[in-house]
Design a protein around this motif. Structure first.
Motif, PDB file in Angstrom:
ATOM      1  N   PHE A  41      42.556  12.602  49.218  1.00  0.00           N
ATOM      2  CA  PHE A  41      41.577  12.085  50.152  1.00  0.00           C
ATOM      3  C   PHE A  41      40.337  11.650  49.384  1.00  0.00           C
ATOM      4  O   PHE A  41      39.730  12.436  48.673  1.00  0.00           O
ATOM      5  CB  PHE A  41      41.192  13.137  51.196  1.00  0.00           C
ATOM      6  CG  PHE A  41      42.338  13.580  52.030  1.00  0.00           C
ATOM      7  CD1 PHE A  41      42.909  12.738  52.962  1.00  0.00           C
ATOM      8  CD2 PHE A  41      42.883  14.840  51.869  1.00  0.00           C
ATOM      9  CE1 PHE A  41      43.976  13.139  53.733  1.00  0.00           C
ATOM     10  CE2 PHE A  41      43.953  15.254  52.627  1.00  0.00           C
ATOM     11  CZ  PHE A  41      44.504  14.400  53.562  1.00  0.00           C
ATOM     12  N   ARG A  42      39.980  10.375  49.537  1.00  0.00           N
ATOM     13  CA  ARG A  42      38.804   9.852  48.844  1.00  0.00           C
ATOM     14  C   ARG A  42      37.688   9.661  49.854  1.00  0.00           C
ATOM     15  O   ARG A  42      37.921   9.218  50.978  1.00  0.00           O
ATOM     16  CB  ARG A  42      39.140   8.525  48.188  1.00  0.00           C
ATOM     17  CG  ARG A  42      40.162   8.672  47.089  1.00  0.00           C
ATOM     18  CD  ARG A  42      40.615   7.361  46.521  1.00  0.00           C
ATOM     19  NE  ARG A  42      39.507   6.540  46.081  1.00  0.00           N
ATOM     20  CZ  ARG A  42      39.623   5.257  45.798  1.00  0.00           C
ATOM     21  NH1 ARG A  42      40.793   4.667  45.916  1.00  0.00           N
ATOM     22  NH2 ARG A  42      38.586   4.566  45.410  1.00  0.00           N
ATOM     23  N   HIS A  57      32.204   6.976  49.983  1.00  0.00           N
ATOM     24  CA  HIS A  57      31.372   6.623  48.827  1.00  0.00           C
ATOM     25  C   HIS A  57      32.243   6.255  47.627  1.00  0.00           C
ATOM     26  O   HIS A  57      31.979   5.254  46.945  1.00  0.00           O
ATOM     27  CB  HIS A  57      30.447   7.796  48.486  1.00  0.00           C
ATOM     28  CG  HIS A  57      29.543   7.513  47.339  1.00  0.00           C
ATOM     29  ND1 HIS A  57      29.850   7.871  46.050  1.00  0.00           N
ATOM     30  CD2 HIS A  57      28.349   6.880  47.277  1.00  0.00           C
ATOM     31  CE1 HIS A  57      28.884   7.472  45.248  1.00  0.00           C
ATOM     32  NE2 HIS A  57      27.954   6.889  45.972  1.00  0.00           N
ATOM     33  N   ASP A  58      33.293   7.033  47.374  1.00  0.00           N
ATOM     34  CA  ASP A  58      34.195   6.732  46.260  1.00  0.00           C
ATOM     35  C   ASP A  58      34.917   5.403  46.463  1.00  0.00           C
ATOM     36  O   ASP A  58      35.097   4.632  45.525  1.00  0.00           O
ATOM     37  CB  ASP A  58      35.216   7.852  46.078  1.00  0.00           C
ATOM     38  CG  ASP A  58      34.595   9.147  45.601  1.00  0.00           C
ATOM     39  OD1 ASP A  58      33.478   9.098  45.046  1.00  0.00           O
ATOM     40  OD2 ASP A  58      35.227  10.202  45.804  1.00  0.00           O
ATOM     41  N   ILE A  59      35.312   5.140  47.684  1.00  0.00           N
ATOM     42  CA  ILE A  59      35.995   3.875  47.995  1.00  0.00           C
ATOM     43  C   ILE A  59      35.059   2.700  47.757  1.00  0.00           C
ATOM     44  O   ILE A  59      35.437   1.689  47.152  1.00  0.00           O
ATOM     45  CB  ILE A  59      36.515   3.895  49.445  1.00  0.00           C
ATOM     46  CG1 ILE A  59      37.627   4.940  49.587  1.00  0.00           C
ATOM     47  CG2 ILE A  59      37.001   2.510  49.870  1.00  0.00           C
ATOM     48  CD1 ILE A  59      38.025   5.221  51.011  1.00  0.00           C
ATOM     49  N   GLU A  60      33.807   2.828  48.209  1.00  0.00           N
ATOM     50  CA  GLU A  60      32.836   1.752  48.033  1.00  0.00           C
ATOM     51  C   GLU A  60      32.494   1.555  46.551  1.00  0.00           C
ATOM     52  O   GLU A  60      32.355   0.418  46.093  1.00  0.00           O
ATOM     53  CB  GLU A  60      31.582   2.039  48.846  1.00  0.00           C
ATOM     54  CG  GLU A  60      31.815   1.907  50.334  1.00  0.00           C
ATOM     55  CD  GLU A  60      30.635   2.360  51.158  1.00  0.00           C
ATOM     56  OE1 GLU A  60      29.640   2.863  50.593  1.00  0.00           O
ATOM     57  OE2 GLU A  60      30.703   2.216  52.392  1.00  0.00           O
ATOM     58  N   GLU A  61      32.361   2.639  45.812  1.00  0.00           N
ATOM     59  CA  GLU A  61      32.071   2.530  44.378  1.00  0.00           C
ATOM     60  C   GLU A  61      33.208   1.810  43.649  1.00  0.00           C
ATOM     61  O   GLU A  61      32.966   0.969  42.781  1.00  0.00           O
ATOM     62  CB  GLU A  61      31.860   3.916  43.770  1.00  0.00           C
ATOM     63  CG  GLU A  61      30.532   4.536  44.112  1.00  0.00           C
ATOM     64  CD  GLU A  61      29.364   3.821  43.483  1.00  0.00           C
ATOM     65  OE1 GLU A  61      29.481   3.361  42.328  1.00  0.00           O
ATOM     66  OE2 GLU A  61      28.336   3.702  44.165  1.00  0.00           O
ATOM     67  N   ALA A  62      34.436   2.121  43.998  1.00  0.00           N
ATOM     68  CA  ALA A  62      35.579   1.449  43.376  1.00  0.00           C
ATOM     69  C   ALA A  62      35.590  -0.040  43.728  1.00  0.00           C
ATOM     70  O   ALA A  62      35.867  -0.888  42.869  1.00  0.00           O
ATOM     71  CB  ALA A  62      36.875   2.113  43.822  1.00  0.00           C
TER      72      ALA A  62
END
Length: 60
Positions: free
Chosen positions: A15-16, A19-24
């Protein structure tokens, strides 16, 4: 009990966070203009999502 905790922890990395999804997504930008476009897309999406929550709570 510790075996159950280990099983639960094994699923957590899958599970991401948003914030991690947007940073990627931002890190895939090819240049500065592409980065700015991606930032505007994220901002627009965030505003659109927040608008639905605001009206959903204030309107009957």
């Amino acid at each position: 009990m510790s075996r159950l905790i280990e099983i639960i922890k094994s699923f957590l990395p899958a599970f991401r966070s948003q914030h991690d999804i947007e940073e990627a997504f931002l890190s895939e930008a090819s240049d500065v203009s592409d980065l700015e476009r991606r930032m505007r897309l994220i901002d627009a999406d965030t505003r659109e999502s927040a608008r639905g929550l605001l009206y959903g709570k204030l309107m009957p």
